[in-house]
Each structure stands twice: as C-alpha cells, then as structure tokens.
Enzyme design. Structure first.
Site, mmCIF file in Angstrom:
data_model
loop_
_atom_site.group_PDB
_atom_site.id
_atom_site.type_symbol
_atom_site.label_atom_id
_atom_site.label_comp_id
_atom_site.label_asym_id
_atom_site.label_seq_id
_atom_site.Cartn_x
_atom_site.Cartn_y
_atom_site.Cartn_z
ATOM 1 N N ASP A 48 3.307 7.915 -3.686
ATOM 2 C CA ASP A 48 3.094 8.794 -2.535
ATOM 3 C C ASP A 48 4.158 9.888 -2.477
ATOM 4 O O ASP A 48 5.051 9.894 -1.618
ATOM 5 C CB ASP A 48 3.107 7.972 -1.246
ATOM 6 C CG ASP A 48 1.961 6.975 -1.193
ATOM 7 O OD1 ASP A 48 0.947 7.198 -1.869
ATOM 8 O OD2 ASP A 48 2.079 5.971 -0.466
ATOM 9 N N GLU A 107 3.011 -3.512 -6.104
ATOM 10 C CA GLU A 107 4.368 -3.905 -6.497
ATOM 11 C C GLU A 107 4.618 -5.423 -6.391
ATOM 12 O O GLU A 107 5.330 -5.933 -7.267
ATOM 13 C CB GLU A 107 5.403 -3.135 -5.653
ATOM 14 C CG GLU A 107 5.479 -1.661 -5.925
ATOM 15 C CD GLU A 107 4.344 -0.874 -5.280
ATOM 16 O OE1 GLU A 107 4.076 0.244 -5.713
ATOM 17 O OE2 GLU A 107 3.698 -1.418 -4.351
ATOM 18 N N ASP A 143 -4.006 -0.504 -5.453
ATOM 19 C CA ASP A 143 -2.895 0.074 -4.712
ATOM 20 C C ASP A 143 -1.989 -1.030 -4.167
ATOM 21 O O ASP A 143 -2.399 -2.187 -4.025
ATOM 22 C CB ASP A 143 -3.431 0.931 -3.562
ATOM 23 C CG ASP A 143 -2.398 1.921 -3.045
ATOM 24 O OD1 ASP A 143 -1.365 2.114 -3.716
ATOM 25 O OD2 ASP A 143 -2.632 2.509 -1.973
#
Length: 799
Positions: free
Chosen positions: A472, A407, A404
């Site tokens: 999300d 990026e 997670d």
C-alpha cells in the site's frame, strides 16, 4: 591430521565449550568425508559442508546438543550434482569443486570460500548465541556493496542497515521503508556472490550496521544453514540462485496486459460499466480486479465470507462470462482471515481449519477488520478447505487470485499452527498459501497457468507462480521514487514479478503528472496494474481527456511491446534473469563504480535502458549509460548516446527517457484491445545497427499463452535473430524453431533497421532483391519480408 573414525567424532562432539560461546577458543577436533559431505567436528558442534553444484555449496552448523534438521522450505535443487574432492594438507582441509573452494583452517578454526581462486567470503568468529538469538558472522571487504534482505526501500546499496526478518506490511510508505511484506534471508555482494540463509524463522540480517566489516545473520531458532552461490557474472549468479530455489513459471499471457483495479467495485453494474468504458475509449484491458466488496457491502465485519454477495452481484457468473467474451479476466481478492461475524465462521471452526490457542481451540483476536481467526495453511485439512473454495469460485468463472494480508498482517505470537508457533512459521505463511493454490492447479488443472498475486512470501515463492507487489504505497512522488529499487532488489533475489500499484495507492491525492509518470514507468515493469483507494480513480478512463490520452499512449505501448516482454518473461523462466535488471548487471568491468548504488536507471530485459521521471516538473533526467564502448539509441528519436558515462537528458510529458542497445533486435506488435486478439503472425522487427557491432543475437518466444509448462512439453515456437556486419555488408538472419508438439506459424516481419546513414545499394532477402524504403531524415531502412515458417531467411543489406 588424519580423518578420525565416526565413533570417535561423536565422542568429540561431547567436548564442551558452553553452547552460548562465540570465541576464538573454539577448536577443531576432526573430520570425515561422509559420501561427499565434509563433516567437521568442533568443540562447540559440527559443520556439514556439501556441494549442490560447482557454484553452490551449503554449510550447516549443528550446535552441540542439537540434531541436524534436513527440511528446507526454500531449496528445490538436489545436492551432489558436482564432483568435489576433499584434501587435508598444511593444517587446512579443502572441499574443491570446479567453481567453489571451501577452506577449513584448523587453528584457529575458520571457514572461507573462494570462486575459481578469487576469495569470496569467510566466517568471522563462527557460531554464537546471545540472548534469544543465535548468529553466524561473516567478514566483508571494504569495497563491497550489499543487496538483498527482501523488499525494502533504503537505497540500492543496503550496507549499513540491520533488517528485521519478519514479514510486515508498511502502509502508506514513501521513499523509505525498512520493513515490508516480503523478507528474504539473502545477501548478495557486488563481488558477485550470494549468501542464502536457509531458515524461515524470525530474526535479523545485519548488513554491517556496526561499520566493523561484518555481515551477521541472527535467528530465533531452527537451522543454521546457508548456501554460498557464486558465478563469473551476474547472469550466472541469477541462474544459480533460481536453480537453487526454483524458477518462476510463465503466468498466463493476459497477466502482461492492463488491469482495471480499485478499492473497490461495489456492484455488478459498476464493474460492467468500467469494462465497457475501457472498450469504448479504446484503451486495452485484460483483467478486472475485485477488492473486498465482492463478498460484502462493508469493509469491516465481512472478511471470510469468500462468496459473492448476491445482493450486489446477483449474476456474478454471467458477468464474468460476459467479461471473458470481451477478453477481460476476473481476479478476486481473498484473505486468510475468517471473522467471527462472517458466514463461514462456524464452518471453519467446526472443521478445524484455523490456528489454535494453547488449548487447541480456534485462536481469535481483534484487528482492523473485526474479531477473527486465521486459516492454518500448514494443516492439510485447512489447505483442502481453502482450495475447494478457490475451486468453486473458479468453476463460476474467476480467472485469477489476489491473496492479500498474507504476512499475515496480524499474527499474534500466541497462535499455534500445525507445524509450529506463529513466530516460527510467520515468514513462510504467504509461501505456503501460494503453494496450496499452485498445488491445486497442478493436481486439478494441470494444463492451466495460475495467476497468483500476493503481498508476502519467502525465498523460493517464485516457483509457485507468485506475483508479488510492493504493498500500500503512498500516492505521492516519494512513493514512486522507491519502486525501482524494490523491484530491482526482488528480481536479484529470484522474485522477478515484483511491481507496484501504478499511480500509488494510499491517500486521496489527485496529481495528474504523478499518475502519468507512474503509468509510463509501468510500461517497463513486470505487471501493469493501476490500483488505488477509490476517492481518486485509478483507472485511466476516469481521468481528464488530456491525462487519458497520455495514459492510452502508455498502455498501447505496453501492448505493442508484448512480443519483447513475453520473451523476457520466458527468459526469466529458464535462466532466472529478471525482466528488470540493475545497470550494474551490464557493467562487468566495474568501469562505473557508481552503478553499484543506482536504481533510477535500469535495464528492461536484455536491450532496453529506462530512466523513469520521479520528480514533479522535471525538465531533465540523469541517465546512467552502462558499459564503456557501447552505444545506446533513444527509442523514440534514434539519437545515439555513449556507454560508460552519466548524461543528463531532456524529458517530455508524453514519455520517459528510454534507450535501446546497439545490436538489439526488438519485435513489436500492433496494439490490440485485449491479449485475446494478440498474434505473432505479423510483427515489426526492429534492429538498431551500429558499425561497432560486428555480431549480435536476439530471439522471440511464443506459445498459446495459457498452457502450463508449454516450453517443457514442446508446445512453443522460437524465432532466433542474428546479425553480422563487416566490410559494409549487414547480414540479418531469421531462424524459426518449433517445439516437438507445435505447428509452425507462418510469420511475416516488417524489418526496420535503425541508424542507416546512407541509402543502401541493395537489399536481398532469401537471395532475391526486395523492395525497400529508406527514410534519410530518420536514418531508417524499412524492408517488408516474405513469410518465415520453418526455413531460415537471410537478409543482406549492402551499405
């Protein structure tokens, strides 16, 4: 003009227009054939043009004063796999393969591309440099729709937008998101070609936002390299695209089952109770996902511990072993951030595994979870450090990995990595993170398939087995409405496993209808994983009895479809055709121009057409039936629908509109509690007959579900299906095939032929008459067949 010697070419490169110029004054100076690479000298630099294969050509512009950078993070295909000729005549130089022709006009200097005589695209103005950005422009036709640029939610046809190429999460997004966690520097055209820009640095991809017919690639630095990819149809474009950047390997079979997941499970007893409740309620389950509470009791301050919190999970290894016995695999979240308050901070800092500041010290900064450093996945010792943590967790029983915030979610420009600045490597951070896990498995567990769920990646990340999700998303109807577009677009770019948090993630929204509709869509998306903030449960077992019953129906259908879904996933692994496909893929003659911008109806594998219900209380749904002259049957009622039209159909609360192509073979299994109990030894084989289908084909792929490279190593089985219909006789052939290292399975099929309007006069299997049942009301022929192991079986139906 004759080719000029290399020494003269080098001198010509010194001829100067300012490097920042983008003007019609740029001129052609000469060329040479460098062992199959067309090397063009221009007044502002040089072009290097080389074929990869007949349908892929790469062009690099090297501005004056720069040197060629050969490193690609995306491409794995070796160049030079096609014969090409270079000719010089009529003030034009041409590089010609069997597919693509590159034409370099000398005055004015201009490069254009054609495929089998059909014009594709041309550079428009060439290379330019304005401010901090370098650019290359291309001329577009007025009727072209454009796709690509990674994960976005802006509408299926993305022409008219300028996209930031900088991976960045979009928390709580709904039906619109211009920038998300997975940017890909690729544009695909409705004219069936793609432009892949082979440079991960931050920049922009402008899909004609100025409405002047221009596609513009803008980048902060690095390579000015792009590949032109073309094909006769979309299947060929997908094949070539994934040959260039890599195929997605099959994940473990359990990845196609149901996941229990929330943010998050706080204790061992809580997790055990959830798994047991799925089993008690008869809802299939294959995995449980642990969010960040597995390593700490609080959201903030604990990230980077990367070890079980023994207060809450005292017997974590025994818990995972018990789950495994029940057919449930354990997946844990990991992040690349190591907080200064975490138990591993000193270790990470001392071992030099973190990104640094200008002075070479660990770079620290504040973000939502605390004060932190960032693992430098570009540094060999950091990759080793991170991998050994994964390896230790795997030894304890962890079966899959959730990466997670990759990026990375926060990545200050002042951070330095082993191979460049933060901005230079930002877009390939998740890509390299997935690579280190894939490389670790290939080295230490070469027989196992990894499960790698990650939010951010780059072009080619699919070859590491990365499974992306859309992030999300808002738990609302607007969040559901964007998911088809996101998944379809990513599949077109090689990322076939893009999926969503089923039910929606962000916001304490309790909407039973939304939850059910999202799960019903999830049956026909690559990964079935409900996930949400814990205020409202994501797991079906904690919803009301009515909702639970509808969820159970959807999940059991997901498991029944495993033979079809797994086969579609195998097809993706060898051809690059994604499981979710836009309807425009099935509209070769552009009979329905509207399909260029359609995501609300899509193809699931080769034979299903799906139209998710994405509005509350919707009693009707508009469905695009592609391919004029074809017939589509309602999956549940067998009602026929004509292709080449848009039709409004009625909806029902227990399912979404789903249709099957005439001539389709669909193998279905009996649902099981876990894929641990799955077998293809006994299946139902459905065939949708139509008098307009003279011939049809299909197949079933099977292996053990966990061995890496099973197909390549001969550890697989294929069953091929074929139909022929003429003069009132329907012949169906079942042909088994086993890989060199496989033992053939004796399979029995319950053959179910749909749309049989009259009782057959006779049915024979293997030349012998067999007992059959014909249901007049349902127009269904049911034929129990003898076992098939290694020899073909032909079934003849006389109508």
């Amino acid at each position: 003009m004759k080719p000029i010697p290399h020494a003269v070419l080098a001198l010509c490169l010194l001829a100067s227009l300012p490097a920042s110029a983008q003007t019609d004054a740029r001129t052609f100076l000469g060329y040479r054939n460098d062992n199959g690479t067309l090397d063009i000298a221009a007044s502002d630099g040089r072009y290097l043009i080389r074929p990869y294969d007949a349908n892929i050509v790469e062009t690099t512009f090297v501005p004056r004063g720069e040197t060629f950078d050969p490193v690609s993070h995306a491409v794995v295909l070796a160049p030079g796999q096609a014969k090409a000729t270079i000719t010089d005549a009529d003030d034009r130089i041409r590089l010609v393969t069997e597919g693509i022709t590159v034409t370099v006009e000398k005055s004015p200097l201009r490069i254009s591309y054609a495929y089998k005589g059909r014009p594709l695209v041309a550079e428009k103005g060439g290379y330019g440099h304005a401010g901090d950005l370098e650019s290359i422009e291309f001329a577009l036709e007025g009727d072209e729709a454009l796709y690509g640029a990674g994960s976005r939610a802006v509408g299926m046809d993305r022409r008219g937008h300028r996209f930031r190429l900088y991976n960045k999460a979009s928390y709580g997004f709904g039906d619109h998101a211009e920038q998300m966690g997975y940017g890909i520097p690729m544009a695909l055209s409705s004219h069936k070609y793609a432009l892949h820009f082979d440079n991960p640095q931050a920049g922009w991809l402008d899909f004609d936002s100025r409405k002047d017919g221009t596609l513009r690639y803008e980048v902060m630095g690095g390579r000015k390299t792009y590949q032109v990819i073309a094909g006769d149809d979309w299947a060929q474009v997908m094949d070539e695209t994934t040959r260039l950047t890599g195929r997605q390997p099959l994940p473990p079979r359990w990845a196609f089952g149901n996941f229990a997941s929330r943010f998050g499970y706080h204790t061992e007893s809580e997790a055990r109770a959830v798994v047991d409740k799925f089993i008690a309620d008869g809802i299939p389950l294959d995995a449980i996902v642990f969010d960040l509470y597995w390593f700490g009791k609080t959201v903030k301050g604990t990230m980077g511990n990367l070890a079980w919190d023994r207060d809450s999970f005292l017997h974590a290894e025994a818990m995972m072993a018990d789950f495994k016995k029940k057919g449930v695999n354990t997946v844990v979240i990991t992040e690349p951030f190591v907080l200064t308050t975490s138990k591993r901070w000193q270790e990470a800092a001392q071992q030099g595994v973190l990104a640094t500041d200008a002075a070479g010290k660990p770079f620290t900064f504040d973000f939502f979870f605390g004060n932190t450093g960032l693992v430098d996945v570009f540094k060999p010792q950091a990759r080793d450090w991170f991998w050994h943590i994964y390896k230790d967790l795997k030894a304890g029983g962890v079966a899959g990995w959730w990466g997670d915030l990759g990026e990375p979610e926060m990545h200050p420009s002042a951070a330095h990595h082993a191979t460049g600045t933060a901005d230079q490597v930002h877009n390939i951070y998740g890509h390299e993170w997935a690579r280190l896990i894939a490389d670790g498995y290939a080295r230490d567990y070469p027989q196992e398939r990894p499960f790698i769920l990650m939010r951010s990646g780059y072009s080619g990340s699919q070859r590491f087995g990365m499974i992306p999700w859309s992030g999300d998303v808002h738990r609302g109807w607007d969040g559901l409405q964007s998911q088809m577009e996101i998944a379809l677009q990513m599949g077109m770019q090689g990322q076939a496993y893009m999926h969503s948090d089923l039910g929606g993630f962000a916001g304490p929204v309790l909407d039973d209808e939304l939850y059910v509709r999202w799960l019903q869509y999830g049956v026909f998306q690559p990964i079935f994983r409900p996930h949400a903030q814990e205020e409202v449960p994501a797991e079906a077992v904690f919803r009301t009895p009515a909702v639970k019953a509808l969820a159970r129906t959807a999940i059991r259908l997901r498991y029944a479809m495993l033979p079809y879904n797994y086969t579609a996933a195998f097809d993706d692994s060898v051809t690059g055709m994604p499981m979710m496909r836009p309807v425009l893929f099935d509209d070769p003659d552009a009979e329905m121009m509207s399909t260029k911008d359609v995501a609300s109806t899509y193809l699931w594998g080769p034979d299903f057409l799906v139209a998710p219900v994405t509005a509350p209380g919707a009693a009707r749904k508009e469905v695009v039936f592609p391919r004029k002259g074809s017939v589509w049957f309602d999956f549940y009622t067998d009602a026929p629908h004509r292709g080449g039209i848009v039709e409004v159909v009625a909806t029902r609360p227990d399912r979404i509109p789903t249709f099957v192509r005439a001539g389709a073979f669909v193998p279905l299994a009996q649902p099981v509690q876990s894929t641990r109990d799955y077998s293809t030894a006994k299946l139902d084989l459905h065939y949708w007959h139509d008098a307009g289908v003279a011939r049809a084909e299909g197949h079933l792929y099977d292996d053990d579900g966990h061995t890496a490279h099973a197909y390549e190593s001969g550890k697989y089985e294929l069953v091929r299906f074929a139909s022929r219909f003429a003069d009132g006789r329907l012949a169906l052939t079942i042909t088994p095939e086993a890989g060199a290292a496989a033992t053939p399975t004796a399979r029995t099929f319950g053959l179910k032929v749909h749309n049989v309007g009259t009782r057959p006069r006779a049915v024979r299997a293997g030349g012998k008459a067999v007992v059959f049942r014909w249901d007049a009301a349902r127009r269904l022929l049911d034929v129990p067949l003898p076992a098939v192991r290694s020899a073909p079986l032909e079934v003849d139906v006389t109508l």
